[in-house]
Design a protein around this motif. Structure first.
Motif, PDB file in Angstrom:
ATOM      1  N   ALA A 114       0.970  -0.971   4.065  1.00 19.53           N
ATOM      2  CA  ALA A 114       0.906  -0.250   2.788  1.00 19.53           C
ATOM      3  C   ALA A 114       2.291  -0.135   2.158  1.00 19.53           C
ATOM      4  O   ALA A 114       2.458  -0.363   0.949  1.00 19.53           O
ATOM      5  CB  ALA A 114       0.294   1.126   2.987  1.00 19.53           C
ATOM      6  N   ARG A 115       3.287   0.197   2.951  1.00 14.24           N
ATOM      7  CA  ARG A 115       4.644   0.358   2.420  1.00 14.24           C
ATOM      8  C   ARG A 115       5.236  -0.968   1.955  1.00 14.24           C
ATOM      9  O   ARG A 115       5.947  -1.017   0.951  1.00 14.24           O
ATOM     10  CB  ARG A 115       5.564   0.980   3.468  1.00 14.24           C
ATOM     11  CG  ARG A 115       5.345   2.447   3.714  1.00 14.24           C
ATOM     12  CD  ARG A 115       5.869   3.341   2.585  1.00 14.24           C
ATOM     13  NE  ARG A 115       7.289   3.284   2.390  1.00 14.24           N
ATOM     14  CZ  ARG A 115       8.190   3.971   3.076  1.00 14.24           C
ATOM     15  NH1 ARG A 115       7.811   4.803   4.021  1.00 14.24           N
ATOM     16  NH2 ARG A 115       9.476   3.827   2.811  1.00 14.24           N
ATOM     17  N   LEU A 116       4.964  -2.048   2.675  1.00 13.50           N
ATOM     18  CA  LEU A 116       5.498  -3.342   2.266  1.00 13.50           C
ATOM     19  C   LEU A 116       4.916  -3.794   0.931  1.00 13.50           C
ATOM     20  O   LEU A 116       5.567  -4.527   0.186  1.00 13.50           O
ATOM     21  CB  LEU A 116       5.257  -4.397   3.351  1.00 13.50           C
ATOM     22  CG  LEU A 116       6.091  -4.225   4.619  1.00 13.50           C
ATOM     23  CD1 LEU A 116       5.646  -5.212   5.685  1.00 13.50           C
ATOM     24  CD2 LEU A 116       7.574  -4.369   4.325  1.00 13.50           C
ATOM     25  N   ARG A 117       3.707  -3.359   0.630  1.00 14.22           N
ATOM     26  CA  ARG A 117       3.088  -3.713  -0.658  1.00 14.22           C
ATOM     27  C   ARG A 117       3.574  -2.819  -1.793  1.00 14.22           C
ATOM     28  O   ARG A 117       3.347  -3.144  -2.950  1.00 14.22           O
ATOM     29  CB  ARG A 117       1.576  -3.650  -0.549  1.00 14.22           C
ATOM     30  CG  ARG A 117       1.005  -4.836   0.189  1.00 14.22           C
ATOM     31  CD  ARG A 117      -0.478  -4.950  -0.010  1.00 14.22           C
ATOM     32  NE  ARG A 117      -1.175  -3.854   0.628  1.00 14.22           N
ATOM     33  CZ  ARG A 117      -2.125  -3.994   1.543  1.00 14.22           C
ATOM     34  NH1 ARG A 117      -2.507  -5.186   1.915  1.00 14.22           N
ATOM     35  NH2 ARG A 117      -2.704  -2.952   2.064  1.00 14.22           N
ATOM     36  N   GLU A 118       4.213  -1.699  -1.475  1.00 16.62           N
ATOM     37  CA  GLU A 118       4.715  -0.784  -2.498  1.00 16.62           C
ATOM     38  C   GLU A 118       6.104  -1.239  -2.930  1.00 16.62           C
ATOM     39  O   GLU A 118       7.114  -0.789  -2.417  1.00 16.62           O
ATOM     40  CB  GLU A 118       4.780   0.646  -1.955  1.00 16.62           C
ATOM     41  CG  GLU A 118       3.448   1.247  -1.645  1.00 16.62           C
ATOM     42  CD  GLU A 118       3.559   2.585  -0.927  1.00 16.62           C
ATOM     43  OE1 GLU A 118       4.690   3.060  -0.659  1.00 16.62           O
ATOM     44  OE2 GLU A 118       2.507   3.149  -0.611  1.00 16.62           O
ATOM     45  N   THR A 119       6.145  -2.144  -3.862  1.00 15.86           N
ATOM     46  CA  THR A 119       7.415  -2.696  -4.320  1.00 15.86           C
ATOM     47  C   THR A 119       7.430  -2.785  -5.839  1.00 15.86           C
ATOM     48  O   THR A 119       6.384  -2.995  -6.462  1.00 15.86           O
ATOM     49  CB  THR A 119       7.640  -4.112  -3.775  1.00 15.86           C
ATOM     50  OG1 THR A 119       6.600  -4.959  -4.278  1.00 15.86           O
ATOM     51  CG2 THR A 119       7.643  -4.150  -2.266  1.00 15.86           C
ATOM     52  N   PRO A 120       8.600  -2.662  -6.424  1.00 15.51           N
ATOM     53  CA  PRO A 120       8.698  -2.943  -7.855  1.00 15.51           C
ATOM     54  C   PRO A 120       8.664  -4.460  -8.057  1.00 15.51           C
ATOM     55  O   PRO A 120       9.029  -5.217  -7.146  1.00 15.51           O
ATOM     56  CB  PRO A 120      10.054  -2.357  -8.242  1.00 15.51           C
ATOM     57  CG  PRO A 120      10.861  -2.403  -6.989  1.00 15.51           C
ATOM     58  CD  PRO A 120       9.872  -2.201  -5.863  1.00 15.51           C
TER      59      PRO A 120
END
Length: 141
Positions: free
Chosen positions: A39-45
């Motif tokens: 989930a965190r790896l997909r949270e990117t600008p």
């Protein structure tokens, strides 16, 4: 400019983003469960440089340097898949991580494989993805 030169130029431009993704993954994986890491790896600008939004060329660049990048304790397919979650999300794609398991007939041991697909891709074109290598999907994140 020839296509070969364009790819070399792209790889040079993309290398800082690839290294950043690897370092980010190595840092986060020490703190998070796999589900939270994904989930965190997909949270990117998104990439500020629009020229970097080429998922196929990002994959090719990543594959060339993958053994040199952290985290080193993962197999190549899982490391590639985790880094692609970051990189392809920066291309404003919606990548999904797939994990599969099958029994190796020769040794009667279980083997695992990870791959990435992209949902919501324009009709009539082939979405970027890595290969399942024939593994049946156990689950998707």
């Amino acid at each position: 400019m020839s296509r070969g030169r364009a790819k070399v130029g792209f790889a040079l431009l993309a290398m800082p983003a690839v290294v950043r993704a690897a370092l980010r993954c190595a840092w986060l994986e020490r703190q998070l469960t796999l589900e939270d890491l994904v989930a965190r790896l997909r949270e990117t600008p998104p990439f500020a440089v629009r020229a970097l939004r080429r998922p196929e060329w990002l994959l090719a660049t990543l594959d060339r340097v993958l053994p040199l990048l952290p985290p080193w304790h993962y197999g190549a397919c899982l490391k590639r898949s985790l880094l692609l979650l970051d990189l392809w999300s920066r291309c404003e794609l919606k990548p999904a991580l797939h994990l599969g398991v099958r029994r190796d007939g020769a040794s009667d041991r279980h083997r695992a494989h990870a791959w990435v697909t992209v949902a919501a891709w324009p009709a009539g074109t082939v979405a970027p993805a890595t290969s399942s290598e024939g593994y049946p999907e156990a689950f998707s994140l």
